[in-house]
Every structure is written in structure tokens, then in C-alpha cells.
Design a protein around this motif. Structure first.
Motif, PDB file in Angstrom:
ATOM      1  N   ARG A   3       0.669  -1.212   0.049  1.00  0.00           N
ATOM      2  CA  ARG A   3      -0.441   0.051  -0.161  1.00  0.00           C
ATOM      3  C   ARG A   3       0.861   0.995   0.005  1.00  0.00           C
ATOM      4  O   ARG A   3       2.525   1.296  -0.112  1.00  0.00           O
ATOM      5  CB  ARG A   3      -1.028   0.198   0.988  1.00  0.00           C
ATOM      6  N   ASN A   4       0.253   2.414  -0.369  1.00  0.00           N
ATOM      7  CA  ASN A   4       0.918   3.548  -0.304  1.00  0.00           C
ATOM      8  C   ASN A   4       1.301   3.810   0.991  1.00  0.00           C
ATOM      9  O   ASN A   4      -0.061   4.169   1.880  1.00  0.00           O
ATOM     10  CB  ASN A   4       0.062   4.941  -1.513  1.00  0.00           C
ATOM     11  N   TYR A   5       2.191   4.545   1.308  1.00  0.00           N
ATOM     12  CA  TYR A   5       2.782   5.109   2.633  1.00  0.00           C
ATOM     13  C   TYR A   5       1.690   7.461   2.227  1.00  0.00           C
ATOM     14  O   TYR A   5       3.122   7.586   2.127  1.00  0.00           O
ATOM     15  CB  TYR A   5       4.314   5.004   2.819  1.00  0.00           C
ATOM     16  N   ILE A   6       0.772   7.933   2.908  1.00  0.00           N
ATOM     17  CA  ILE A   6       0.927   9.235   3.310  1.00  0.00           C
ATOM     18  C   ILE A   6       0.462   9.160   4.619  1.00  0.00           C
ATOM     19  O   ILE A   6      -0.273   8.690   4.785  1.00  0.00           O
ATOM     20  CB  ILE A   6      -0.689   8.944   1.878  1.00  0.00           C
ATOM     21  N   ASP A   7       1.555  10.339   4.330  1.00  0.00           N
ATOM     22  CA  ASP A   7       1.327  10.938   5.821  1.00  0.00           C
ATOM     23  C   ASP A   7       1.562   9.976   7.650  1.00  0.00           C
ATOM     24  O   ASP A   7       0.611  10.120   8.321  1.00  0.00           O
ATOM     25  CB  ASP A   7      -0.436  12.446   5.714  1.00  0.00           C
ATOM     26  N   GLY A   8       2.116   9.332   7.585  1.00  0.00           N
ATOM     27  CA  GLY A   8       2.217   7.907   8.495  1.00  0.00           C
ATOM     28  C   GLY A   8       1.079   7.161   8.451  1.00  0.00           C
ATOM     29  O   GLY A   8       1.590   6.418   9.200  1.00  0.00           O
ATOM     30  N   GLY A   9       0.502   6.914   6.783  1.00  0.00           N
ATOM     31  CA  GLY A   9      -0.080   5.578   7.630  1.00  0.00           C
ATOM     32  C   GLY A   9      -0.194   5.190   6.050  1.00  0.00           C
ATOM     33  O   GLY A   9      -0.145   5.824   5.444  1.00  0.00           O
ATOM     34  N   ARG A  10      -0.676   3.870   5.903  1.00  0.00           N
ATOM     35  CA  ARG A  10      -0.325   2.695   4.794  1.00  0.00           C
ATOM     36  C   ARG A  10      -2.185   3.118   4.445  1.00  0.00           C
ATOM     37  O   ARG A  10      -2.726   2.865   4.924  1.00  0.00           O
ATOM     38  CB  ARG A  10      -0.337   1.338   5.235  1.00  0.00           C
ATOM     39  N   HIS A  11      -2.149   3.380   2.685  1.00  0.00           N
ATOM     40  CA  HIS A  11      -3.270   2.777   2.053  1.00  0.00           C
ATOM     41  C   HIS A  11      -3.223   2.404   0.956  1.00  0.00           C
ATOM     42  O   HIS A  11      -2.296   2.856   0.280  1.00  0.00           O
ATOM     43  CB  HIS A  11      -3.276   4.629   1.664  1.00  0.00           C
ATOM     44  N   GLU A  12      -4.900   2.311   0.653  1.00  0.00           N
ATOM     45  CA  GLU A  12      -4.833   1.360  -0.641  1.00  0.00           C
ATOM     46  C   GLU A  12      -4.222   2.018  -1.533  1.00  0.00           C
ATOM     47  O   GLU A  12      -4.964   3.572  -1.415  1.00  0.00           O
ATOM     48  CB  GLU A  12      -6.170   0.726  -0.832  1.00  0.00           C
ATOM     49  N   GLY A  13      -4.296   2.007  -3.123  1.00  0.00           N
ATOM     50  CA  GLY A  13      -4.777   2.965  -3.549  1.00  0.00           C
ATOM     51  C   GLY A  13      -5.759   2.478  -4.631  1.00  0.00           C
ATOM     52  O   GLY A  13      -6.973   2.240  -4.367  1.00  0.00           O
ATOM     53  N   ALA A  14      -5.633   3.267  -6.305  1.00  0.00           N
ATOM     54  CA  ALA A  14      -6.695   3.439  -7.074  1.00  0.00           C
ATOM     55  C   ALA A  14      -7.117   1.987  -7.818  1.00  0.00           C
ATOM     56  O   ALA A  14      -7.568   1.715  -7.643  1.00  0.00           O
ATOM     57  CB  ALA A  14      -6.719   4.553  -7.624  1.00  0.00           C
ATOM     58  N   ALA A  35      -1.544   5.321  -7.038  1.00  0.00           N
ATOM     59  CA  ALA A  35      -2.091   6.666  -6.386  1.00  0.00           C
ATOM     60  C   ALA A  35      -3.252   7.123  -7.384  1.00  0.00           C
ATOM     61  O   ALA A  35      -3.325   7.675  -7.898  1.00  0.00           O
ATOM     62  CB  ALA A  35      -1.268   7.654  -5.316  1.00  0.00           C
ATOM     63  N   SER A  36      -4.150   7.680  -6.742  1.00  0.00           N
ATOM     64  CA  SER A  36      -5.462   8.320  -6.813  1.00  0.00           C
ATOM     65  C   SER A  36      -5.030   9.866  -6.612  1.00  0.00           C
ATOM     66  O   SER A  36      -4.305  10.484  -5.983  1.00  0.00           O
ATOM     67  CB  SER A  36      -6.830   8.741  -6.436  1.00  0.00           C
ATOM     68  N   ALA A  37      -5.145  10.108  -7.562  1.00  0.00           N
ATOM     69  CA  ALA A  37      -5.098  11.782  -8.110  1.00  0.00           C
ATOM     70  C   ALA A  37      -5.565  12.458  -6.650  1.00  0.00           C
ATOM     71  O   ALA A  37      -4.005  13.306  -5.858  1.00  0.00           O
ATOM     72  CB  ALA A  37      -6.024  12.809  -9.075  1.00  0.00           C
ATOM     73  N   ARG A  38      -6.599  12.779  -5.610  1.00  0.00           N
ATOM     74  CA  ARG A  38      -6.701  13.177  -4.471  1.00  0.00           C
ATOM     75  C   ARG A  38      -5.379  12.369  -3.565  1.00  0.00           C
ATOM     76  O   ARG A  38      -4.842  12.986  -2.646  1.00  0.00           O
ATOM     77  CB  ARG A  38      -7.895  12.577  -3.473  1.00  0.00           C
ATOM     78  N   GLN A  39      -5.099  11.803  -3.468  1.00  0.00           N
ATOM     79  CA  GLN A  39      -3.953  10.513  -2.637  1.00  0.00           C
ATOM     80  C   GLN A  39      -2.550  11.436  -3.151  1.00  0.00           C
ATOM     81  O   GLN A  39      -1.554  11.457  -1.907  1.00  0.00           O
ATOM     82  CB  GLN A  39      -3.371   9.217  -2.789  1.00  0.00           C
ATOM     83  N   VAL A  40      -2.304  12.122  -4.302  1.00  0.00           N
ATOM     84  CA  VAL A  40      -0.772  12.336  -4.223  1.00  0.00           C
ATOM     85  C   VAL A  40      -1.542  13.654  -4.003  1.00  0.00           C
ATOM     86  O   VAL A  40      -0.207  14.080  -3.549  1.00  0.00           O
ATOM     87  CB  VAL A  40      -0.575  12.380  -6.107  1.00  0.00           C
TER      88      VAL A  40
END
Length: 93
Positions: A3-14, A35-40
Motif C-alpha cells: 500500500r501507499n505510505y501517506i502522512d504516516g499511514g498505509r493506504h490502498e490505491g485507486a 495512488a489516486s489524484a487525491r492521494q497524490v
């Protein structure tokens, strides 16, 4: 899936992309989230905030280093420490 690492957490992508071994294209090493555009946008905002914190910390460290003798003198007077021990405390990472 990685998963993507964003702001200290792991997130599923688009969606996901396969990581394929180039020497054996039948060997899928793993899948990585895209990543989605929002995640970017969220990742960029988090990086900007982290850079601001790093700048603030760099300023504080520079000030401590610039005023190290003053701080050493204060520690020595307050705690009765030898100057070399006070200097070690001021410059300790």
C-alpha cells in the motif's frame, strides 16, 4: 499488496500495478498500489508539512549550536556540572 505510505499511514490505491521480474516475466514479485489524484495531493501536502517541521527543527538546532556556550554555562551553574559534561548534554543528538 504493497500500500501507499501517506502522512504516516498505509493506504490502498485507486488500483494496483504488478511488479514483474524482468528476467522472468512470469514471476510476479508483488503488487503495488497506484495512488489516486487525491492521494497524490494528500502526499504532497504531507511532504510540505514535514518539510516545514524539518525547517523548524533545523532552526532550533542551529540556535542551540550557536548559543552552546551560553547553555553550557547555564547548565553548569544550575546543576553544578563540569563544563565538559554540560557541553556533552547541549550537543547530544
Amino acid at each position: 499488496m504493497y500500500r501507499n505510505y501517506i502522512d504516516g499511514g498505509r493506504h490502498e490505491g485507486a488500483d494496483a500495478a504488478a511488479n514483474i521480474n524482468p528476467s522472468d516475466t512470469g514471476d510476479v514479485i508483488g503488487e503495488h498500489a497506484r495512488a489516486s489524484a487525491r492521494q497524490v495531493e494528500d502526499a504532497i501536502a504531507a511532504a510540505d508539512a514535514a518539510l516545514a517541521r524539518a525547517d523548524a527543527l533545523e532552526f532550533v538546532v542551529s540556535e542551540v549550536f550557536a548559543r552552546r556556550q551560553e547553555l553550557v554555562d547555564l547548565l553548569s551553574r544550575e546543576d553544578g556540572k563540569p563544563l565538559h559534561e554540560a557541553l556533552g548534554e547541549v550537543l547530544r543528538p
